[in-house]
Design an enzyme around this catalytic site. Sequence first.
Site, PDB file in Angstrom:
ATOM      1  N   ALA A  84       0.856  -1.191   0.000  1.00 31.20           N
ATOM      2  CA  ALA A  84       0.000   0.000   0.000  1.00 31.20           C
ATOM      3  C   ALA A  84       0.890   1.238   0.000  1.00 31.20           C
ATOM      4  O   ALA A  84       1.163   1.832   1.040  1.00 31.20           O
ATOM      5  CB  ALA A  84      -0.928   0.006   1.215  1.00 31.20           C
ATOM      6  N   GLN A 142      25.523  35.990 -17.690  1.00 30.10           N
ATOM      7  CA  GLN A 142      24.071  35.977 -17.901  1.00 30.10           C
ATOM      8  C   GLN A 142      23.472  34.572 -17.882  1.00 30.10           C
ATOM      9  O   GLN A 142      22.310  34.405 -17.518  1.00 30.10           O
ATOM     10  CB  GLN A 142      23.726  36.699 -19.198  1.00 30.10           C
ATOM     11  CG  GLN A 142      23.952  38.205 -19.080  1.00 30.10           C
ATOM     12  CD  GLN A 142      23.563  38.958 -20.313  1.00 30.10           C
ATOM     13  OE1 GLN A 142      23.526  38.407 -21.410  1.00 30.10           O
ATOM     14  NE2 GLN A 142      23.285  40.235 -20.154  1.00 30.10           N
ATOM     15  N   GLU A 196       4.163  11.498   0.606  1.00 28.87           N
ATOM     16  CA  GLU A 196       2.858  12.173   0.655  1.00 28.87           C
ATOM     17  C   GLU A 196       2.276  12.355  -0.743  1.00 28.87           C
ATOM     18  O   GLU A 196       1.792  13.427  -1.101  1.00 28.87           O
ATOM     19  CB  GLU A 196       2.967  13.469   1.456  1.00 28.87           C
ATOM     20  CG  GLU A 196       3.275  13.142   2.907  1.00 28.87           C
ATOM     21  CD  GLU A 196       3.394  14.317   3.827  1.00 28.87           C
ATOM     22  OE1 GLU A 196       2.787  15.358   3.554  1.00 28.87           O
ATOM     23  OE2 GLU A 196       4.104  14.190   4.846  1.00 28.87           O
TER      24      GLU A 196
HETATM   25  C1  FAD Z   1      11.915   8.522   3.710  1.00 30.42           C
HETATM   26  C2  FAD Z   1      10.448   8.269   3.579  1.00 30.42           C
HETATM   27  C3  FAD Z   1       9.577   8.711   4.576  1.00 30.42           C
HETATM   28  C4  FAD Z   1       8.216   8.412   4.504  1.00 30.42           C
HETATM   29  N1  FAD Z   1       7.378   8.763   5.551  1.00 30.42           N
HETATM   30  C5  FAD Z   1       6.126   8.226   5.602  1.00 30.42           C
HETATM   31  C6  FAD Z   1       5.314   8.370   6.780  1.00 30.42           C
HETATM   32  O1  FAD Z   1       5.689   9.042   7.753  1.00 30.42           O
HETATM   33  N2  FAD Z   1       4.108   7.744   6.820  1.00 30.42           N
HETATM   34  C7  FAD Z   1       3.636   6.987   5.781  1.00 30.42           C
HETATM   35  O2  FAD Z   1       2.549   6.421   5.904  1.00 30.42           O
HETATM   36  N3  FAD Z   1       4.371   6.864   4.629  1.00 30.42           N
HETATM   37  C8  FAD Z   1       5.604   7.443   4.521  1.00 30.42           C
HETATM   38  N4  FAD Z   1       6.379   7.290   3.386  1.00 30.42           N
HETATM   39  C9  FAD Z   1       5.849   6.503   2.281  1.00 30.42           C
HETATM   40  C10 FAD Z   1       5.595   7.319   1.012  1.00 30.42           C
HETATM   41  O3  FAD Z   1       4.445   8.104   1.166  1.00 30.42           O
HETATM   42  C11 FAD Z   1       5.513   6.312  -0.163  1.00 30.42           C
HETATM   43  O4  FAD Z   1       6.840   5.853  -0.381  1.00 30.42           O
HETATM   44  C12 FAD Z   1       4.952   6.947  -1.412  1.00 30.42           C
HETATM   45  O5  FAD Z   1       3.569   7.170  -1.265  1.00 30.42           O
HETATM   46  C13 FAD Z   1       5.169   6.094  -2.663  1.00 30.42           C
HETATM   47  O6  FAD Z   1       4.801   4.761  -2.471  1.00 30.42           O
HETATM   48  P1  FAD Z   1       5.825   3.604  -2.871  1.00 30.42           P
HETATM   49  O7  FAD Z   1       7.152   3.929  -2.256  1.00 30.42           O
HETATM   50  O8  FAD Z   1       5.217   2.307  -2.528  1.00 30.42           O
HETATM   51  O9  FAD Z   1       5.996   3.738  -4.435  1.00 30.42           O
HETATM   52  P2  FAD Z   1       5.109   2.961  -5.550  1.00 30.42           P
HETATM   53  O10 FAD Z   1       3.660   3.161  -5.276  1.00 30.42           O
HETATM   54  O11 FAD Z   1       5.613   1.572  -5.668  1.00 30.42           O
HETATM   55  O12 FAD Z   1       5.510   3.775  -6.847  1.00 30.42           O
HETATM   56  C14 FAD Z   1       6.609   3.444  -7.707  1.00 30.42           C
HETATM   57  C15 FAD Z   1       6.531   4.354  -8.945  1.00 30.42           C
HETATM   58  O13 FAD Z   1       5.329   4.079  -9.666  1.00 30.42           O
HETATM   59  C16 FAD Z   1       4.589   5.276  -9.846  1.00 30.42           C
HETATM   60  N5  FAD Z   1       3.166   4.949  -9.826  1.00 30.42           N
HETATM   61  C17 FAD Z   1       2.483   4.208  -8.906  1.00 30.42           C
HETATM   62  N6  FAD Z   1       1.193   4.141  -9.241  1.00 30.42           N
HETATM   63  C18 FAD Z   1       1.038   4.865 -10.362  1.00 30.42           C
HETATM   64  C19 FAD Z   1      -0.062   5.194 -11.216  1.00 30.42           C
HETATM   65  N7  FAD Z   1      -1.301   4.787 -10.935  1.00 30.42           N
HETATM   66  N8  FAD Z   1       0.165   5.946 -12.316  1.00 30.42           N
HETATM   67  C20 FAD Z   1       1.413   6.410 -12.604  1.00 30.42           C
HETATM   68  N9  FAD Z   1       2.493   6.133 -11.842  1.00 30.42           N
HETATM   69  C21 FAD Z   1       2.310   5.384 -10.749  1.00 30.42           C
HETATM   70  C22 FAD Z   1       4.998   6.180  -8.675  1.00 30.42           C
HETATM   71  O14 FAD Z   1       4.782   7.540  -8.962  1.00 30.42           O
HETATM   72  C23 FAD Z   1       6.486   5.836  -8.580  1.00 30.42           C
HETATM   73  O15 FAD Z   1       7.194   6.578  -9.529  1.00 30.42           O
HETATM   74  C24 FAD Z   1       7.723   7.679   3.390  1.00 30.42           C
HETATM   75  C25 FAD Z   1       8.593   7.290   2.364  1.00 30.42           C
HETATM   76  C26 FAD Z   1       9.935   7.562   2.453  1.00 30.42           C
HETATM   77  C27 FAD Z   1      10.847   7.078   1.345  1.00 30.42           C
END
Ligand code: FAD
Length: 385
Positions: free
Chosen positions: A129, A280, A365
């Site tokens: 998720a 520039q 986020e």
């Molecule tokens: C250092 C760090 C701190 C964080 N802190 C928190 C926190 O405090 N609380 C919390 O709950 N979460 C936290 N997160 C989680 C963060 O919100 C998620 O990593 C983020 O939402 C992306 O999810 P994922 O890493 O699973 O990437 P994925 O969902 O696997 O995405 C991988 C790639 O696919 C792309 N993608 C996915 N779905 C689609 C779509 N439908 N269309 C086009 N492109 C798509 C994404 O843009 C990305 O480029 C944190 C993450 C990090 C790395």
Amino acid sequence: MSSQPQSLTDLLADIRTFVRERWHPIEEQVERDDAVPASVVDELRRKGYFGWSIPTEYGGLGLSTEELVTCAFELSQASVALRARVGTNTGIGSEALVADGTPMQKQRYLPRMASGELTGCLALTEPDAGSEASNVQTTAHRVGDHYVLNGRKCYITNAPIADLFTVIARTEAGTRGSAGLSAFIVERGFAGLRTGAPYRKMGQAGSPVSDVYLEDCQVPVANLIGGHEGVGFQTVMKVLNKQRLHLAALCTGPAIRMLELAMGHTQRRQQFGQPVAQFQLLQAMIADSQTEIYAARSMILEAARARDRGEDVALAASMCKYFASEMCGRVADRCVQMFGGAGYVADFSPIERYYRDVRLFRLYEGTSQIHQLNIAKLVLRGSAV
Ligand SMILES: Cc1cc2nc3c(=O)[nH]c(=O)nc-3n(C[C@H](O)[C@H](O)[C@H](O)COP(=O)(O)OP(=O)(O)OC[C@H]3O[C@@H](n4cnc5c(N)ncnc54)[C@H](O)[C@@H]3O)c2cc1C
């Protein structure tokens, strides 16, 4: 003893002084130790910085959205660890309680979050998720006067140091997506909650992030946020709509700081018999960066004022987060370029560190792609711009 500023003007002046006189000199130390010194956290507590957005009746400053983003523009003109330490309590760590907590839940937790005694975090993301945030697999079953939570959260900012976790879990078996999700406040001391070791990250040293494990975790029924099952995703969306404006402001401060550093360097560094700022091609980078910072500030303030008027800002908040995080990445890249080789070498300038720190803004986020999809969806649906 409290040393809290009395007015917004005082507060802004206080933040500016703190950032420049207390934080900038220790940025390298925070990077090296991967920790914010305890004495600085104590100072932030005494200043009341952890309670900016918490209502006054619960010990906070009760800032409006406009006031909060204005303070965030100032606080974030620094390495990101500062705002990560403070901004989780003033943002995603407390906001679910502020938005939807029962009076008893607010009374129990918010005053201690406002004072900085308790550090909060939001545990939404899971291995399956991420961008699909509603695909939560963590479960919560009611057994008598407790819920029993099982699951794994990942990438949780502040988890290694947090006292309170806002956890999103599925209370209704067999549901999918946003239906059947509920939000809970989980204390670190509850049986069955465990946090993993802090990750090794690209940047943002001093801001610990880890997994959170819920293994038959016992959570009192009284800690179901708002007292209702099945509305946890709505709570998260309330949190995120405000948080996206807050985060957009927190993306703008580092851009201001990086440009300030680059200005200093380009005016000092001489090549071809003159400061490189006279060329520039560099001036175009300065102009583009300053213009984009101004644009981000303007749109964030406009959206914050709209939120304070009670308007729906889902579209505006998504546009602000998307634009400000991408803008900050572009400014970081130009600033490395303006520093030349010194921009790439950590021994010679802080720009290398800022460049790594701000890369995360485009990922968490909501990634930029998710915001693009969200913006397009809302526009196609006919939301007012
Ligand atoms: C250092 C760090 C701190 C964080 N802190 C928190 C926190 O405090 N609380 C919390 O709950 N979460 C936290 N997160 C989680 C963060 O919100 C998620 O990593 C983020 O939402 C992306 O999810 P994922 O890493 O699973 O990437 P994925 O969902 O696997 O995405 C991988 C790639 O696919 C792309 N993608 C996915 N779905 C689609 C779509 N439908 N269309 C086009 N492109 C798509 C994404 O843009 C990305 O480029 C944190 C993450 C990090 C790395």
